[in-house]
Design a protein around this motif. Structure first.
Motif, PDB file in Angstrom:
ATOM      1  N   ASP A 180      41.647  39.220  52.917  1.00 37.91           N
ATOM      2  CA  ASP A 180      40.419  39.068  53.693  1.00 37.91           C
ATOM      3  C   ASP A 180      39.552  38.003  53.025  1.00 37.91           C
ATOM      4  N   ALA A 181      40.124  36.813  52.900  1.00 39.27           N
ATOM      5  CA  ALA A 181      39.560  35.803  51.999  1.00 39.27           C
ATOM      6  C   ALA A 181      38.184  35.283  52.402  1.00 39.27           C
ATOM      7  N   GLN A 182      37.848  35.376  53.666  1.00 39.21           N
ATOM      8  CA  GLN A 182      36.594  34.775  54.113  1.00 39.21           C
ATOM      9  C   GLN A 182      35.439  35.761  54.108  1.00 39.21           C
ATOM     10  N   ASN A 183      35.715  37.007  53.797  1.00 46.99           N
ATOM     11  CA  ASN A 183      34.703  38.047  53.923  1.00 46.99           C
ATOM     12  C   ASN A 183      33.549  37.833  52.953  1.00 46.99           C
ATOM     13  N   SER A 184      32.344  37.680  53.476  1.00 46.38           N
ATOM     14  CA  SER A 184      31.206  37.454  52.586  1.00 46.38           C
ATOM     15  C   SER A 184      30.449  38.755  52.313  1.00 46.38           C
ATOM     16  N   ARG A 185      30.822  39.847  52.990  1.00 45.14           N
ATOM     17  CA  ARG A 185      30.094  41.103  52.795  1.00 45.14           C
ATOM     18  C   ARG A 185      30.794  42.051  51.844  1.00 45.14           C
ATOM     19  N   GLU A 186      32.119  41.953  51.783  1.00 44.90           N
ATOM     20  CA  GLU A 186      32.873  42.848  50.920  1.00 44.90           C
ATOM     21  C   GLU A 186      33.951  42.047  50.205  1.00 44.90           C
ATOM     22  N   PHE A 187      34.443  42.588  49.102  1.00 44.35           N
ATOM     23  CA  PHE A 187      35.514  41.870  48.410  1.00 44.35           C
ATOM     24  C   PHE A 187      36.783  41.905  49.243  1.00 44.35           C
ATOM     25  N   VAL A 188      36.950  42.954  50.017  1.00 48.85           N
ATOM     26  CA  VAL A 188      38.009  43.022  51.019  1.00 48.85           C
ATOM     27  C   VAL A 188      37.620  44.142  51.975  1.00 48.85           C
ATOM     28  N   SER A 189      37.839  43.918  53.247  1.00 47.93           N
ATOM     29  CA  SER A 189      37.410  44.935  54.198  1.00 47.93           C
ATOM     30  C   SER A 189      38.342  46.134  54.166  1.00 47.93           C
ATOM     31  N   LEU A 190      37.822  47.242  54.631  1.00 47.37           N
ATOM     32  CA  LEU A 190      38.599  48.474  54.672  1.00 47.37           C
ATOM     33  C   LEU A 190      39.857  48.306  55.523  1.00 47.37           C
ATOM     34  N   GLU A 191      39.682  47.675  56.679  1.00 45.61           N
ATOM     35  CA  GLU A 191      40.827  47.506  57.584  1.00 45.61           C
ATOM     36  C   GLU A 191      41.904  46.668  56.910  1.00 45.61           C
ATOM     37  N   ALA A 192      41.469  45.591  56.284  1.00 45.11           N
ATOM     38  CA  ALA A 192      42.445  44.681  55.673  1.00 45.11           C
ATOM     39  C   ALA A 192      43.222  45.380  54.570  1.00 45.11           C
ATOM     40  N   LYS A 193      42.515  46.072  53.678  1.00 47.42           N
ATOM     41  CA  LYS A 193      43.240  46.690  52.560  1.00 47.42           C
ATOM     42  C   LYS A 193      44.079  47.873  53.027  1.00 47.42           C
ATOM     43  N   ASN A 194      43.591  48.578  54.042  1.00 50.43           N
ATOM     44  CA  ASN A 194      44.404  49.683  54.542  1.00 50.43           C
ATOM     45  C   ASN A 194      45.643  49.189  55.276  1.00 50.43           C
ATOM     46  N   TYR A 195      45.501  48.031  55.889  1.00 44.77           N
ATOM     47  CA  TYR A 195      46.674  47.497  56.581  1.00 44.77           C
ATOM     48  C   TYR A 195      47.701  46.952  55.594  1.00 44.77           C
ATOM     49  N   TRP A 196      47.247  46.103  54.683  1.00 47.60           N
ATOM     50  CA  TRP A 196      48.218  45.447  53.788  1.00 47.60           C
ATOM     51  C   TRP A 196      48.602  46.315  52.590  1.00 47.60           C
ATOM     52  N   GLN A 197      47.742  47.202  52.183  1.00 48.11           N
ATOM     53  CA  GLN A 197      48.023  48.144  51.097  1.00 48.11           C
ATOM     54  C   GLN A 197      48.278  47.498  49.735  1.00 48.11           C
ATOM     55  N   ASP A 198      49.432  46.877  49.595  1.00 45.38           N
ATOM     56  CA  ASP A 198      49.809  46.336  48.292  1.00 45.38           C
ATOM     57  C   ASP A 198      50.816  45.214  48.474  1.00 45.38           C
ATOM     58  N   VAL A 199      51.208  44.643  47.355  1.00 48.07           N
ATOM     59  CA  VAL A 199      52.158  43.543  47.370  1.00 48.07           C
ATOM     60  C   VAL A 199      53.571  44.115  47.394  1.00 48.07           C
ATOM     61  N   ASP A 200      54.384  43.641  48.314  1.00 48.72           N
ATOM     62  CA  ASP A 200      55.759  44.128  48.365  1.00 48.72           C
ATOM     63  C   ASP A 200      56.657  43.386  47.392  1.00 48.72           C
ATOM     64  N   LEU A 201      56.371  42.105  47.213  1.00 51.13           N
ATOM     65  CA  LEU A 201      57.177  41.325  46.274  1.00 51.13           C
ATOM     66  C   LEU A 201      56.271  40.319  45.573  1.00 51.13           C
ATOM     67  N   TYR A 202      56.298  40.369  44.267  1.00 52.05           N
ATOM     68  CA  TYR A 202      55.456  39.487  43.454  1.00 52.05           C
ATOM     69  C   TYR A 202      56.376  38.641  42.593  1.00 52.05           C
ATOM     70  N   LEU A 203      56.174  37.338  42.617  1.00 59.87           N
ATOM     71  CA  LEU A 203      57.011  36.445  41.817  1.00 59.87           C
ATOM     72  C   LEU A 203      56.196  35.682  40.797  1.00 59.87           C
ATOM     73  N   GLY A 204      56.689  35.649  39.579  1.00 57.79           N
ATOM     74  CA  GLY A 204      55.982  34.890  38.557  1.00 57.79           C
ATOM     75  C   GLY A 204      56.702  34.963  37.228  1.00 57.79           C
ATOM     76  N   GLY A 205      56.170  34.266  36.263  1.00 58.22           N
ATOM     77  CA  GLY A 205      56.828  34.163  34.965  1.00 58.22           C
ATOM     78  C   GLY A 205      56.573  35.379  34.083  1.00 58.22           C
ATOM     79  N   SER A 206      57.519  35.651  33.185  1.00 55.33           N
ATOM     80  CA  SER A 206      57.386  36.815  32.322  1.00 55.33           C
ATOM     81  C   SER A 206      56.388  36.572  31.196  1.00 55.33           C
ATOM     82  N   GLU A 207      55.914  35.329  31.049  1.00 54.63           N
ATOM     83  CA  GLU A 207      54.958  35.055  29.977  1.00 54.63           C
ATOM     84  C   GLU A 207      53.624  35.781  30.211  1.00 54.63           C
ATOM     85  N   HIS A 208      53.431  36.319  31.404  1.00 59.56           N
ATOM     86  CA  HIS A 208      52.184  37.042  31.678  1.00 59.56           C
ATOM     87  C   HIS A 208      52.303  38.543  31.435  1.00 59.56           C
ATOM     88  N   ALA A 209      53.398  38.951  30.796  1.00 60.87           N
ATOM     89  CA  ALA A 209      53.707  40.372  30.646  1.00 60.87           C
ATOM     90  C   ALA A 209      52.554  41.161  30.039  1.00 60.87           C
TER      91      ALA A 209
END
Length: 946
Positions: free
Chosen positions: A582-611
Motif C-alpha cells: 500500500d505504498a501510496q497510503n499517507s494515512r497509515e503505514f499499510v491499510s487493513l485491507e491491503a495487509k489482510n489481503y497480502w498477509q505475508d511474503v510467499d517467496l523472498y530472494l536475497g543474499g545470505s550475507e544479511h543472515a
RNA sequence: GCGGGUGUGGUGAAAUUGGUAGACACGCUAGACUUAGGAUCUAGUGCUUCACGGCUUGGGGGUUCGAGUCCCUUCACCCGCACCA
C-alpha cells in the motif's frame, strides 16, 4: 550498418523486440497488481538494492531474474502476483561522497536510482513500479519514525509474552511498584514500591521507564569506528574491523539508542521452525541468538556487601570452583579491589581498554589477568574463593563474571595453570592432569557433597533446586543475542523523532511526522564532535516550536534540544515489504485491507550475507508489530532463498620488479621476480589474452610498458574474487544486453548453475544460450513464417509434454538451470522432427515466457494474439503422450509389490499388478537363484492399462 | 576450536524415491555449405586399449542384487561464529 549485419546472423532482432515489449508493458501497466482479486495471492519479493554510484553489475540481477521467473510463472498459474521493487536509499557511501564533493546525498541518490532503474528496465523485469518505495523518502521514513515511536511506547511483558503499552506499566507502578512486575528490563532498574514510585520526580520516573522501553537510551559500551566517525552494530563488524572500509574498531562508552531485541530472543528462535528458510541461514541465526540453559549463582564477597552474580551452564560443577574471574570492565571491580592490588588492577584495566577488538580477537591464546585481592564465599562450603579479573571474560555476555571450574573448563584450566591457582577434580575416574574434562554425557560428579555420584543431568536438577532453596541461585536461560545499537552519528539516515528536556528523551508526537532531515552546510561532525545534525541548530528550534505544544516543556537552556543521531541502515529495511502492499497510503503505514489481503511474503530472494543483520532485525520488528495487532502474522516470509553471489574473474598482468616490462603468464618461471597488477577484465578475451594495445590507453602507467609475448599473444593470470569496481573485474549487464539481448542474459544467468551456489562470471558459454533462442525463433521463422496448422506427430507431442512436465517441476523446485537445458533439448528435437505445428509452438511460447519474456511476447503476437500472454494459462503436461510403445518401465519390487513408475499416469494399479504377476519374466525373477528386487514391466502392460 | 556446506570430464554442470553416471551447454576435432564470418548444419569427444575389454563421481572401508546418492572413516576447499562461561 554493423548492427544490422550482426542481427542478420544473430537471427532475431532482439533490440527492436525488447524495446517494443518493454514499452508495451509500461504503457499498459501489465504488471500492476491489485489489492483486490478473486485469484489467490502470491507475493514474490527481492531484497531491495542500495543504489550505489557504480550501477548494477551482472551479479545483481541474478536473484531478480529468478524471482521474475517465479512471478511470471505464478501469473500464468492464475495467481494475483505482487512483485515490487524499491531502493534502500539511506547509506554510508552517498554520505561519504557528499563529504568529499559537497553534493547533497539526496541528489546523488536520486541520480543513482535513475541509473538503476534504467538498467533494471532493460532486463524486462515484471515489477509493479507503481509501488516503488525509497527508504530515504520522507513519505516513507515517516512510518519508520512512527514505528520507532511505537517501540519507545512499549515494553515487553513476560507474562503476556508480548509487547504492551508503557501506560499499562505506569499504571502498575502507581498501584504496586515494580516488585511483582515481570518484564524485560535493564538490570540496573531499582526495585520500588507504589509510594516510592509516586514520590519520584518526573525525571526519575522517565529514567526508570527507559529501562523498560523497547527502544531506550543508555550508556552503552559500543563498537566505535574512529575512521568512519560512528558506532557500528555487531553484524557490521567482520573480523574485528568495519565491514565497510575495513577500519579498526574499539570499545567506547557512549549514550546510545538501543533496541531491546533480546526480549524477543526466544520467539526469534522458535519462529525459525515455522518458516522455510535455508537451514544454514537458520543455523546462523540460532548461533547468533545463542541460547544456553544454566543457572545464575550469587557469591557473597567476604567482608563486603557486594554479591557477585555469575552465569554458568554447568552449575553441577559448583564444588569444583577454585577461583572467580570478572570482566575488567565490570563496575564491581573497583569496589572489590583491595588497596595493595589497586595499581595492578588499574593498569590491567587500562591495558585492555586500549586494545582494539581485533587485537583482542587475534590474541586468543595468551592468558592474562590480575588478582583483585578480594575473596568470595562458596554458597555451599563457605570456602574462600579468590576473585580475579581477566579479559577472557566478556563484559557483555551473561553477567560478565564466571565461576571458574578449572577441572571442567579448558579456559579456566589454562588460567589456573598460568597463575598457579588450585585445580580440584570433581569427576569420577577421570584424569585432569593434562586438560580439563568438559564432557557432559558420561560425567559422574565426585567429591561434591550432596552431588557426589550423580550424573550431569541429575546434578543439574539437584543443584539448581538447592541454590533456589538457599536463595543464592536460580535456573536461567541466557542468550548471546545483544541489544541492537540504534544510533548512528551520521547525516544520511532517518532522524530519530525525539527531543530532550534535562537530558531526558521525549518522543515527538506522531502527528508531527515525518521529522525531515535538515539541510546542512557540511556533512561532517561539528567542531564539538557532535554528529552532523548538530550543524542544524535552527532546524532543532524550528521543529520544537512547531511541534511541542506546551512551550514550558522545551528546554531553552539546552545547546541542542533535538536528537542528533540518525537511525542505522537496517531501520528502513525492517518493514519495507509491508509498505509495498500500500505504498501510496499517507494515512497509515499499510491499510487493513491491503495487509489482510497480502498477509505475508510467499517467496523472498536475497543474499545470505544479511543472515544476522536485516533478516534478524526485520523478524524482530515483525513480531513487535504483530504484538500490537498491526500486522496479521508474526513471520513475514514463508520461504526464503539465498541466491549465490556471482563472482568476478579478475585478470592480472605480471611486471618484472623494478622495470616496465610485463611478461606473459605462461612464460613466468619460479625465479622471476614479478608484481601482479590487476587489469580491466574487459581488455581480456575468453582465452585469457590481453589486448595490449588497448591497455596502454587504459591507464597512464601502461604507456611506457613493454610486453613479452608468448606465441604472439599475451596471457594474463586469473583469480576469482568478489565483483567490485576497485578490482576492475566488473561486467556490466548493459554490455551483455547490447551484444546478446536481455533474454539471453536472463537465461544465461540461470543456466550458469544452481541459484543458491556462488559462481564466477564467465561469458564464454553465453553463445549456447544465444544460439538456443535463435533456434527457438527459427521454429517460427526461417526467412519466412513457417508455423503450420498440421497435426503434430506422436514424437513431437512426447517431447513437448515431457518438457512441460520437467519445466513445471523445475520451476517449482527453483532449479532454473535445468529448465534451460530442457528447453534446449526440446527445441533441438523439434528441429530434428521438423515440427512447426501451431499446436506445439503455442504452449511452448507460454512455457518460455517466464525466462525470455520479450521473445515470447513477440512470438505470441505473431501467432495471432492481440493481447499480452502474461495471464495466459501455463501449459499442463498430458502424460499420456509420454508413454512409449516399445519401452519397458522399471517397477520396484521390495518384497511387497510396490510400483514406482517414472510416469505419474493415473493407472489401474490392480491391473498392473495382475499383468506383472502373469508376465513370465516375473516368475523368472522370483524363482531365480539371485532374487532381484526389481523387475521390468513390459510396455504392453502399460498399454493395456492405459 | 565450534557450527554449516561442497568435492562428478579440459570447463559450467545434469542425474525426482538407491536403478544405463556425465543429460544440456562451452571448448576441442573432423566434415558440409559458404560473397572465408564470432552464421548454420552433420559427426565425434570421461580415461585407457589397435581392438574385445577394462577403469571411472576427492581417498579408504561398509550396507545392498545394485551406491554419485545411504552408513563409517579420512583428505581438500569454501562459508559463518569465534575466549559465549
Amino acid at each position: 550498418m554493423a548492427s544490422q549485419k550482426e542481427q542478420e546472423h544473430v537471427g532475431y532482432d532482439f533490440n527492436r523486440i525488447e524495446k517494443k515489449w518493454q514499452t508495451y508493458w509500461a504503457k499498459n501497466q501489465t504488471f500492476k497488481a491489485t489489492n483486490k482479486s478473486d485469484k489467490p495471492k502470491f507475493y514474490v519479493l527481492d531484497m531491495f538494492p542500495y543504489p550505489s554510484g557504480a550501477g548494477l553489475h551482472v551479479g545483481h540481477p541474478l536473484g531478480y531474474i529468478a524471482s521474475d521467473i517465479v512471478a511470471r510463472y505464478k501469473r500464468h498459474q492464475g495467481f494475483n502476483v505482487l512483485h515490487p521493487q524499491g531502493y534502500d536509499s539511506f547509506g554510508l557511501p552517498a554520505e561519504q561522497y557528499a563529504i568529499q564533493t559537497g553534493q547533497h546525498p539526496a541528489k546523488t541518490t536520486k541520480e543513482n536510482i535513475a541509473r538503476y532503474r534504467e538498467q533494471l528496465d532493460r532486463m524486462g523485469f515484471s515489477f509493479d513500479w507503481s509501488r516503488e518505495v525509497r527508504t530515504s523518502d520522507p513519505s516513507y521514513y515517516k512510518w519508520t519514525q512512527w514505528i520507532f515511536l511505537l517501540l519507545f511506547d512499549h515494553y515487553y511483558c513476560i507474562e503476556a509474552d508480548k509487547a504492551m503499552p508503557i501506560s499499562t506499566l505506569v499504571n502498575r507502578f502507581e498501584k504496586e511498584g515494580n516488585y511483582s512486575v515481570n518484564a524485560v528490563s535493564d538490570p540496573h532498574v531499582p526495585s520500588f514500591s507504589a509510594s516510592e514510585w509516586n514520590a519520584y520526580s518526573n525525571e526519575k520516573q522517565q529514567q526508570i521507564l527507559l529501562g523498560y522501553r523497547l527502544t531506550y537510551l543508555s550508556d552503552t559500551e559500543v563498537n566505535w569506528c574512529a575512521a568512519l566517525g560512528t558506532v557500528l552494530a555487531n553484524d557490521e563488524i567482520i573480523n574485528g574491523v568495519s565491514e565497510r572500509g575495513g577500519h579498526p574498531v574499539t570499545k567506547k562508552k557512549m549514550k546510545q539508542w538501543s533496541m531491546r531485541i533480546g526480549a524477543y530472543a526466544e520467539r526469534l528462535l522458535s519462529g525459525l521452525d515455522r518458516i522455510e528458510w535455508p537451514e544454514p541461514l537458520k543455523e546462523m541465526q540460532r548461533n547468533w541468538i545463542g541460547k544456553s540453559i544454566g543457572a545464575k549463582v550469587f557469591f557473597q564477597v567476604e567482608a563486603h556487601e557486594a554479591k557477585i552474580e555469575v552465569f554458568t551452564t554447568r552449575p553441577d560443577t559448583i564444588f569444583g570452583v577454585t577461583f572467580m574471574t570478572l570482566a575488567p570492565e565490570l563496575e564491581l571491580v573497583q569496589q572489590l579491589t583491595t588497596p595493595d592490588q589497586q595499581k595492578a588492577v588499574e593498569e590491567y584495566i587500562e591495558k585492555t581498554r586500549q586494545r582494539t577488538e581485533r587485537e583482542r580477537m587475534a590474541d586468543v591464546k595468551s592468558c592474562t589477568g590480575v588478582f583483585t585481592g578480594s575473596y568470595a564465599l562458596h554458597p555451599f562450603t563457605a570456602e574462600r574463593i579468590p576473585i580475579w579479573i581477566g579479559d577472557y571474560v566478556l563484559a557483555d555476555y551473561g553477567t560478565g563474571a564466571v565461576m571458574a571450574v578449572p577441572c571442567g573448563d579448558q579456559r579456566d584450566f589454562d588460567f589456573a595453570k598460568h597463575f598457579n591457582l588450585p585445580i580440584k577434580n570433581i569427576f569420577k575416574s577421570v584424569s585432569i592432569e593434562e586438560q580439563a574434562y568438559s564432557e557432559k554425557e558420561n560425567a559422574v560428579i565426585d567429591n561434591s557433597d550432596f552431588l557426589t555420584g550423580l550424573s550431569h543431568k541429575e546434578a543439574m536438577k539437584t543443584v539448581i533446586a538447592a541454590l533456589e532453596e538457599k536463595g543464592c541461585g536460580k535456573g536461567t536461560i541466557n542468550y548471546r543475542l545483544r541489544d541492537a545499537i540504534f544510533s548512528r552519528q551520521r547525516y544520511w539516515g532517518e532522524p530519530i523523532p525525539v527531543y530532550y528536556v534535562k537530558g531526558i528523551p521525549y518522543p515527538l508526537s506522531s502527528e508531527d511526522l515525518p521529522l525531515e532531515l535538515p539541510e546542512v552546510q557540511k556533512y561532517l561532525p561539528t567542531e564539538e564532535g557532535a554528529p552532523p545534525l548538530g550543524n542544524a541548530t535552527h532546524w532543532a528550534w524550528d521543529t520544537l516550536t512547531k511541534t511541542v505544544v506546551d512551550n514550558s516543556l522545551i528546554d531553552h537552556q539546552s545547546v541542542f534540544p533535538l536528537e542528533l543521531n540518525t537511525m542505522p541502515g537496517w531501520a528502513g529495511s525492517s518493514w519495507y515489504f509491508y509498505r509495498y502492499m500500500d505504498a501510496q497510503n499517507s494515512r497509515e503505514f499499510v491499510s487493513l485491507e491491503a495487509k489482510n489481503y497480502w498477509q505475508d511474503v510467499d517467496l523472498y530472494l536475497g543474499g545470505s550475507e544479511h543472515a544476522t543483520g536485516h533478516l534478524l532485525y526485520s523478524r524482530f520488528w515483525q513480531k513487535f508489530l504483530f504484538d500490537l495487532e498491526l500486522l496479521p502474522v508474526d513471520e513475514y516470509a514463508k520461504k526464503l532463498i539465498n541466491q549465490g553471489m556471482i563472482l568476478g574473474t579478475s585478470a592480472f598482468v605480471y611486471r618484472k620488479s623494478g622495470t616496465q616490462n610485463y611478461i606473459s603468464k605462461d612464460l613466468l618461471t619460479a625465479e622471476d621476480k614479478v608484481e601482479p597488477i590487476r587489469v580491466d577484465v574487459n581488455l581480456v578475451n575468453s582465452s585469457d589474452e590481453l589486448d595490449t594495445a588497448a591497455i596502454q590507453n587504459w591507464q597512464p602507467q601502461f604507456q611506457q610498458a613493454t610486453f613479452e609475448y608468448s606465441k604472439g599473444v599475451f596471457k594474463v593470470g586469473r583469480e576469482v574474487e568478489k565483483m567490485s569496481k576497485s578490482k576492475y573485474n566488473v561486467v556490466n549487464p548493459d554490455e551483455i544486453c547490447d551484444q546478446y539481448g536481455a533474454d539471453t542474459l536472463r537465461m544465461y544467468e540461470m543456466f550458469l548453475g544452481p541459484i543458491e551456489q556462488a559462481k564466477p562470471w564467465n561469458t564464454a558459454g553465453i553463445s549456447g544460450v544465444s544460439g538456443f533462442l535463435n533456434k527457438f525463433w527459427r521454429l517460427f521463422y526461417d526467412d519466412q513464417w513457417r508455423v503450420t496448422e498440421a497435426e503434430p506427430t506422436k514424437e513431437a507431442l512426447k517431447i513437448t509434454h515431457e518438457t512441460i512436465k520437467k519445466i513445471t517441476y523445475d520451476i517449482e523446485h527453483f532449479s532454473f538451470n535445468t529448465c534451460v537445458s530442457s528447453f534446449m533439448i526440446c527445441v533441438n528435437e523439434l528441429h530434428r522432427l521438423q515440427c512447426y505445428s501451431r499446436s506445439i509452438l503455442t504452449p511452448l511460447t507460454v512455457l518460455l515466457s517466464p525466462f525470455a519474456p520479450h521473445l515470447a511476447e513477440e512470438l505470441w503476437e505473431n501467432l495471432g494474439h492481440s493481447h499480452s500472454l502474461t495471464q495466459e494459462p501455463f501449459p499442463v503436461a498430458n502424460e499420456a503422450y509420454m508413454v512409449e510403445e516399445n519401452k519397458d518401465y522399471p517397477i520396484s519390487f521390495n518384497g511387497k509389490m510396490r510400483f514406482t513408475l517414472s510416469l505419474s499416469l493415473d493407472l489401474d494399479q490392480e491391473a498392473i499388478k495382475k499383468a506383472v504377476l502373469e508376465d513370465p519374466r516375473t516368475m523368472e525373477y522370483l524363482n531365480g537363484n539371485t532374487p532381484k528386487k526389481w523387475i521390468i514391466v513390459p510396455a504392453k502392460i502399460i498399454n493395456i492399462v492405459c
